[in-house]
Design a protein around this motif. Sequence first.
Motif, short mmCIF file in Angstrom:
data_model
loop_
_atom_site.label_atom_id
_atom_site.label_comp_id
_atom_site.label_asym_id
_atom_site.label_seq_id
_atom_site.Cartn_x
_atom_site.Cartn_y
_atom_site.Cartn_z
N PRO A 204 0.81 -1.23 0.00
CA PRO A 204 0.00 0.00 0.00
C PRO A 204 0.83 1.27 0.00
O PRO A 204 0.34 2.33 -0.39
N ALA A 205 2.10 1.18 0.42
CA ALA A 205 2.97 2.36 0.47
C ALA A 205 3.73 2.57 -0.83
O ALA A 205 4.67 3.36 -0.87
N VAL A 206 3.32 1.88 -1.90
CA VAL A 206 4.00 1.98 -3.20
C VAL A 206 3.07 2.65 -4.21
O VAL A 206 1.91 2.23 -4.37
N ALA A 207 3.57 3.70 -4.86
CA ALA A 207 2.83 4.39 -5.92
C ALA A 207 3.55 4.16 -7.24
O ALA A 207 4.77 4.03 -7.29
N LEU A 208 2.80 4.11 -8.31
CA LEU A 208 3.35 3.80 -9.64
C LEU A 208 3.19 4.97 -10.59
O LEU A 208 2.10 5.54 -10.70
N VAL A 209 4.28 5.31 -11.27
CA VAL A 209 4.25 6.24 -12.40
C VAL A 209 4.65 5.41 -13.62
O VAL A 209 5.83 5.13 -13.83
N ASP A 210 3.66 4.99 -14.39
CA ASP A 210 3.89 4.05 -15.48
C ASP A 210 4.15 4.82 -16.78
O ASP A 210 3.28 5.49 -17.30
N CYS A 211 5.38 4.71 -17.29
CA CYS A 211 5.76 5.39 -18.53
C CYS A 211 5.85 4.42 -19.70
O CYS A 211 6.33 4.81 -20.79
N ARG A 212 5.40 3.22 -19.53
CA ARG A 212 5.45 2.25 -20.63
C ARG A 212 4.34 2.56 -21.63
O ARG A 212 3.24 3.01 -21.26
N ASP B 264 7.93 14.72 -14.82
CA ASP B 264 8.35 15.52 -13.66
C ASP B 264 7.16 15.83 -12.76
O ASP B 264 7.20 15.63 -11.54
N ARG B 265 6.07 16.29 -13.35
CA ARG B 265 4.88 16.63 -12.55
C ARG B 265 4.29 15.40 -11.88
O ARG B 265 3.90 15.45 -10.70
N ASP B 266 4.22 14.30 -12.61
CA ASP B 266 3.62 13.09 -12.04
C ASP B 266 4.44 12.56 -10.86
O ASP B 266 3.87 12.13 -9.84
N VAL B 267 5.74 12.57 -11.00
CA VAL B 267 6.59 12.06 -9.91
C VAL B 267 6.46 12.94 -8.67
O VAL B 267 6.30 12.44 -7.55
N CYS B 268 6.51 14.25 -8.86
CA CYS B 268 6.39 15.17 -7.72
C CYS B 268 5.03 15.02 -7.05
O CYS B 268 4.92 15.08 -5.81
N SER B 269 3.98 14.80 -7.85
CA SER B 269 2.65 14.61 -7.29
C SER B 269 2.57 13.34 -6.45
O SER B 269 1.99 13.33 -5.35
N GLN B 270 3.18 12.27 -6.95
CA GLN B 270 3.17 11.00 -6.22
C GLN B 270 4.03 11.09 -4.96
O GLN B 270 3.73 10.45 -3.95
#
Length: 334
Positions: A68-76, A102-108
Amino acid sequence: MAMATGLSIKRIAAHQQHSVPLLVLSETAQQTALSLMEAMVREGLGHGLGVVVVCLEQLLSRDIMCQPAVALVDCRPTMAQIGDGSAFLPNGTRQIDLARLDRDVCSQIERISAVSKVSGGFVVVIDDLEPLLNISRVDTLALLRKLRSVAKQCQSSRILARYSRDIADQRTDKGGPHLPLVSNVLRSIADAVVDVYPMDVLGTWMPGWYSNGEAQPFVTLGDNDERRGLLRLEHRRQSGKVGYEVAAFEINEQQRPVFSAVKAVATGEPPSAATAGPDPRQHLPFNLDLTDKQRQDRADVELPYLEAQAGEIHYQMAEEDDWDEDDPDDDLEI
């Protein structure tokens, strides 16, 4: 520069060394760093840190992604993007919006820090830098610098990035082929770089250099395994000193990293001619070795420059020479 005297990599992996906001794992085609990276992520989860996985090639192991403490930024790319051709640029490069990334990572990071058990601490994992470097090495390095700055604000946070040193330096940008090598630039901005090697490469490092700085004997070790290998740590401390360390790593049954000092198994004297290769002198039409008499004759030769050094210098004074000790500048007519 300073040689490390202990296993710093053990403290770094266990998040006991907080001065490493950006850690780069460098691998080769012979030895992947994926298993080591995943083991370090599990260490972070075990310490209550939130994890943001930036997936460019493949998802991490299921036991990590289901936390539950893992967030995903999927760029595939999706199958639809691959089908309509929008996943790739005309030159075959992956289509990735670095500004959006950049925005997605900072948001996560903001979201996952809120649920972190370590006062907002987090780990950002970039599974492969190659697709980003292939688009723009300048923008990729700028992104790493920004994320490092964010991680530095919390001493328990870290950016963990993986790249292949075999191919990273083949990338070029619009600036032309005269840009600095990617590996050199990464080492300059990273707080620590871990170069991963297969176990059997140790025999080619002799005479070796290890944590204590002493040379080691010739050794022989076993075959390669992605769950065990050698690593070379380059750690840039806050004082400006650079520490180097060589250690062995292994992923245990609990999927955690175990590090140990390299224990060289001596085979006695350095390799003989049979193991070191053929003697390059064996097919020469003349003999390069000297007999005892030839060595003595060579030692008895008096060299001309030595004889000249043993002589004396005679100087004949001219009429204009002034040897007046009372006024040595009298001849200057001041």
